[in-house]
Write a protein that holds these residues in place. Sequence first.
Motif, PDB file in Angstrom:
ATOM      1  N   GLY A 246       0.778  -1.224   0.000  1.00  0.00           N
ATOM      2  CA  GLY A 246       0.000   0.000   0.000  1.00  0.00           C
ATOM      3  C   GLY A 246       0.807   1.271   0.000  1.00  0.00           C
ATOM      4  N   THR A 247       2.117   1.175   0.272  1.00  0.00           N
ATOM      5  CA  THR A 247       2.917   2.401   0.397  1.00  0.00           C
ATOM      6  C   THR A 247       4.218   2.392  -0.387  1.00  0.00           C
ATOM      7  N   VAL A 248       4.759   1.218  -0.680  1.00  0.00           N
ATOM      8  CA  VAL A 248       6.089   1.155  -1.302  1.00  0.00           C
ATOM      9  C   VAL A 248       5.938   1.144  -2.811  1.00  0.00           C
ATOM     10  N   ASN A 249       6.446   2.181  -3.443  1.00  0.00           N
ATOM     11  CA  ASN A 249       6.304   2.368  -4.878  1.00  0.00           C
ATOM     12  C   ASN A 249       7.632   2.028  -5.548  1.00  0.00           C
ATOM     13  N   PHE A 250       7.653   0.888  -6.261  1.00  0.00           N
ATOM     14  CA  PHE A 250       8.910   0.440  -6.867  1.00  0.00           C
ATOM     15  C   PHE A 250       9.277   1.237  -8.112  1.00  0.00           C
ATOM     16  N   LYS A 251       8.321   1.915  -8.710  1.00  0.00           N
ATOM     17  CA  LYS A 251       8.668   2.850  -9.780  1.00  0.00           C
ATOM     18  C   LYS A 251       9.495   3.994  -9.204  1.00  0.00           C
ATOM     19  N   THR A 252       9.076   4.501  -8.049  1.00  0.00           N
ATOM     20  CA  THR A 252       9.816   5.588  -7.401  1.00  0.00           C
ATOM     21  C   THR A 252      11.203   5.127  -6.983  1.00  0.00           C
ATOM     22  N   LEU A 253      11.308   3.941  -6.383  1.00  0.00           N
ATOM     23  CA  LEU A 253      12.605   3.432  -5.949  1.00  0.00           C
ATOM     24  C   LEU A 253      13.525   3.179  -7.141  1.00  0.00           C
ATOM     25  N   SER A 254      12.953   2.632  -8.215  1.00  0.00           N
ATOM     26  CA  SER A 254      13.744   2.370  -9.416  1.00  0.00           C
ATOM     27  C   SER A 254      14.233   3.665 -10.047  1.00  0.00           C
ATOM     28  N   THR A 255      13.356   4.663 -10.088  1.00  0.00           N
ATOM     29  CA  THR A 255      13.740   5.948 -10.667  1.00  0.00           C
ATOM     30  C   THR A 255      14.846   6.612  -9.864  1.00  0.00           C
ATOM     31  N   ALA A 256      14.786   6.486  -8.549  1.00  0.00           N
ATOM     32  CA  ALA A 256      15.834   7.067  -7.705  1.00  0.00           C
ATOM     33  C   ALA A 256      17.183   6.423  -8.008  1.00  0.00           C
TER      34      ALA A 256
END
Length: 317
Positions: A246-256
């Motif tokens: 519900g909170t961990v966005n792997f698109k965001t982590l990958s983009t970082a």
Amino acid sequence: MRSLLLASIPALLLCACTSEPGSDGELDTDTSGDTTEADTDESGDGDGDGDGDGDAAEPVPANLPTPTGACPTFETGYIPFAPGSIDQRTVRLWVGDNPQPGGLLVIYWHAYTSAPDEAALTFSVPVIEAITAAGGIVAAPYSADDVGEFPWFVVNGSSRDDDMLLADEIVACAIEQVGVDPRRIHTTGMSAGGLQTVAYSMARSHYIASAASFSGGAFSQLPFEDASNKFAAMIIHGGDSDIFGGTVNFKTLSTAWFNQLSGNGNFAFMCDHGLGHTIPQGYGSSVANFFFAHPFGTEPSPYAEGLPAEFPTDCGS
């Protein structure tokens, strides 16, 4: 040895879900012993730099790991490794019938609730057979018995470097026992394994040739062990719906992670398969060809002017 800590990781289920394929690359899955199409000198000059002299020195990692325990026989199966400073661990190996020196090594880290045989799902059996027919090895570790809830120490927020030491032992023994090319050490994994892929790449950036993360990244920016080795990375995620817990966005982590690598001058590109937190079936041959095309110290990337036409259309530099 450098220890890595991924701090403030929420308790989430980093699972090995699957999806149907989109478009994909054209790995040569003829297991007669030929290498893949990407494992060639396209310039035709013998060294790959296109100047016709054939004499360019190939960069080789310095300070490669050496075995700390007795190395096992490399054969297909579930093989015990016994590094000197940690407990014995089992590693799922895929090895050709007649392994030859000079092949590549792929270390695969599996997802939460999954197991090392996940590597055959991510790559597909024909792709693994093509890798091993070309002299390569795929090695997928089991997690430690006392690792905690998630399969890799860094994903549990632990500073223990057992998983990194195990990978060092696999690398060292593969070089000693089989003659794996030290310029061709690669890593990949999904979800919890994708987070571990990133952590391992950064912690061992002095010898990693290239990496491919599936729904990976990092919760905080990790230091390069050796920022001068600008290893290439293929960063795959499931788009806006690649969210777990519900909170961990792997698109965001990958983009970082993409931004960190790009800021350091590493060649990196992302693939957005748009299927959420799943293993996108059909990407294995493209990942394998990416590894074949990116041995240690490959600069500039042969993909710098554009990805191969047969790669998934959702990938772009």
